[in-house]
Design a protein around this motif. Sequence first.
Motif, mmCIF file in Angstrom:
data_model
loop_
_atom_site.group_PDB
_atom_site.id
_atom_site.type_symbol
_atom_site.label_atom_id
_atom_site.label_comp_id
_atom_site.label_asym_id
_atom_site.label_seq_id
_atom_site.Cartn_x
_atom_site.Cartn_y
_atom_site.Cartn_z
ATOM 1 N N LYS A 1 80.470 33.955 29.015
ATOM 2 C CA LYS A 1 80.382 34.256 30.447
ATOM 3 C C LYS A 1 79.788 33.060 31.170
ATOM 4 N N LEU A 2 80.556 32.496 32.098
ATOM 5 C CA LEU A 2 80.105 31.338 32.869
ATOM 6 C C LEU A 2 79.596 31.723 34.251
ATOM 7 N N GLY A 3 79.717 32.991 34.600
ATOM 8 C CA GLY A 3 79.232 33.434 35.900
ATOM 9 C C GLY A 3 79.922 34.713 36.330
ATOM 10 N N ILE A 4 79.837 34.994 37.625
ATOM 11 C CA ILE A 4 80.383 36.228 38.198
ATOM 12 C C ILE A 4 81.235 35.877 39.421
ATOM 13 N N LYS A 5 82.424 36.442 39.461
ATOM 14 C CA LYS A 5 83.273 36.315 40.647
ATOM 15 C C LYS A 5 83.042 37.540 41.534
ATOM 16 N N GLN B 1 86.121 41.477 53.461
ATOM 17 C CA GLN B 1 87.273 41.927 52.694
ATOM 18 C C GLN B 1 88.249 40.778 52.470
ATOM 19 N N ASP B 2 88.884 40.808 51.308
ATOM 20 C CA ASP B 2 89.893 39.808 50.936
ATOM 21 C C ASP B 2 89.332 38.393 50.876
ATOM 22 N N ALA B 3 88.046 38.274 50.587
ATOM 23 C CA ALA B 3 87.421 36.967 50.388
ATOM 24 C C ALA B 3 86.586 37.027 49.122
ATOM 25 N N SER B 4 86.446 35.898 48.442
ATOM 26 C CA SER B 4 85.668 35.883 47.205
ATOM 27 C C SER B 4 84.883 34.590 47.100
ATOM 28 N N TYR B 5 83.870 34.619 46.260
ATOM 29 C CA TYR B 5 83.120 33.412 45.910
ATOM 30 C C TYR B 5 82.654 33.549 44.477
ATOM 31 N N PHE B 6 82.165 32.457 43.901
ATOM 32 C CA PHE B 6 81.784 32.464 42.495
ATOM 33 C C PHE B 6 80.333 32.064 42.341
ATOM 34 N N HIS B 7 79.597 32.852 41.561
ATOM 35 C CA HIS B 7 78.222 32.518 41.181
ATOM 36 C C HIS B 7 78.272 31.978 39.763
ATOM 37 N N GLY B 8 78.166 30.656 39.626
ATOM 38 C CA GLY B 8 78.209 30.017 38.322
ATOM 39 C C GLY B 8 76.813 29.811 37.758
ATOM 40 N N SER C 1 88.814 36.563 30.142
ATOM 41 C CA SER C 1 88.360 35.477 31.010
ATOM 42 C C SER C 1 86.872 35.238 30.777
ATOM 43 N N PRO C 2 86.392 34.000 30.978
ATOM 44 C CA PRO C 2 84.977 33.707 30.726
ATOM 45 C C PRO C 2 84.084 33.995 31.929
ATOM 46 N N TYR C 3 84.299 35.133 32.564
ATOM 47 C CA TYR C 3 83.438 35.528 33.674
ATOM 48 C C TYR C 3 83.572 37.021 33.934
ATOM 49 N N THR C 4 82.561 37.571 34.568
ATOM 50 C CA THR C 4 82.553 38.962 35.001
ATOM 51 C C THR C 4 83.141 39.053 36.400
#
Length: 489
Positions: free
Chosen positions: A77-81, A88-95, A248-251
Amino acid sequence: MNQKVENVVILGGGTAGWMTAALLTKSIKNINVKLVESEQIGTIGVGEATIPSLHFFNDMLGINSTNFVRNTSGSFKLGIKFENWHKQDASYFHGFGSTGLGMWAAGFHEYWRRGLDLGISKPFSHYNFEAMAALSNKFAHQQNGPNFAYHLDASLYAKMLKQESEKNGVTRIEGLVKQVNTHTESGDILSLELANGTVVEGDLFIDCSGFKGVLINETLKTPFIDWSHWLPMDSAIALQTKLSEAPSPYTRSIANHAGWQWRIPLQHRMGNGIVYSQQYMSDDEARELLVSSVEGEMLTEPRKLSFKTGYREKQWNKNCVAIGLAGGFIEPLESTAIHIIQQGIMQLIKYFPSYGINALEVEEYNRYMMTDYNEIKDFIVLHYCQTERDDSPFWRFCKNMDIPETLKSRMELFKNTGRYVHRDKEIFVDSWLQVMIGQGLIPEQYHGLADELSESELREFLQQIEEDIAAKVRQLPSHGEYLNTHCKS
């Protein structure tokens, strides 16, 4: 109580109980440890994602990453998406690694913030190696490789720890607790009386009995600090499905109109769940939403869990220490459950009462755990309160709720000045920056040092970081390929 502690009784198995037994007996010699467990004290079994701090715990037990992942049918696990959280309909990644390159006085986010004004900055996660590797489904455990945690089958981890514990001399006792005997004057716990007539005596009792808190709550009546006015989630439903593709290597954390859903990929299955508040979503609605959105054949029936967010006012009360859910619960949004267990165990070892329980050490233990719980609580509340969503009663509540003063001051400092303060021994560092920015909290200012670069120098600086990360990602194998080659369960 000032007698020498030689006999330790752990009530409850599962991840918390066996983690405690394993590290306690590895670290402290000349103690007798007995662990009492039964079906009466169930295990939750959905804590299947971790943060990188687990490395330290496993290292102390001599468990290397390859064997750990193989034996728990896990993945990396490299982080969380985070999807649909900011809007809504937007995302970011916490690595899990640091983002960009900064200096001691001005962090990378200050240079990135100036780049926003100039129109040359990419999204913040583009400058995070772990985020870019994760979104490319790449991973390798190597020198200068990404910082990582795990997805794991918690029941298989408990089996590993059980074997380690019994090798170190832990005695497992099967039985239902019929009665807890206490000292008439001091209130200290003396023994556990089991339904089969067995009496288990001890000097120190460790409560790993889950939400019931058989010792810390039902016996010692330790007050509970309720945080549901900030974190109103009180329910979860979990189910497992077959994998439809390589893990995938993330949650994934996917927000909906009244809560959020998790997806945690293991080698042999996908862990799925939904977290919600019954004030804003019924059990039937949550179950239908979860079942309709999962991918792959269902391996288990949906299982409902109920909880209350908060913690025991004293994690250590008299001669009883609560570890895990018996001591408190913070929803699994940032996968901190195993971390809190680990912190409780390590602090217990630090303050272990070999020569008798000392009130000052107990106070210090409780202070440390209170700080850890509160900092994690603030970090979780940030995800909810810093949002542009107002499309449902739930999100309108989150957006407008009164937040803890400690969180409010941190957010205001960052928004007004761009300053981020890392507090002593805080587990989350760069994570705060990634989530604040990902949730749309953009500083109004940045450090004057960022102006010392010309626009062309700043552009080159940002591009070079991005290119260096892309080059490192290209060198990594796919996550699925790495698992099959090195860690196949």
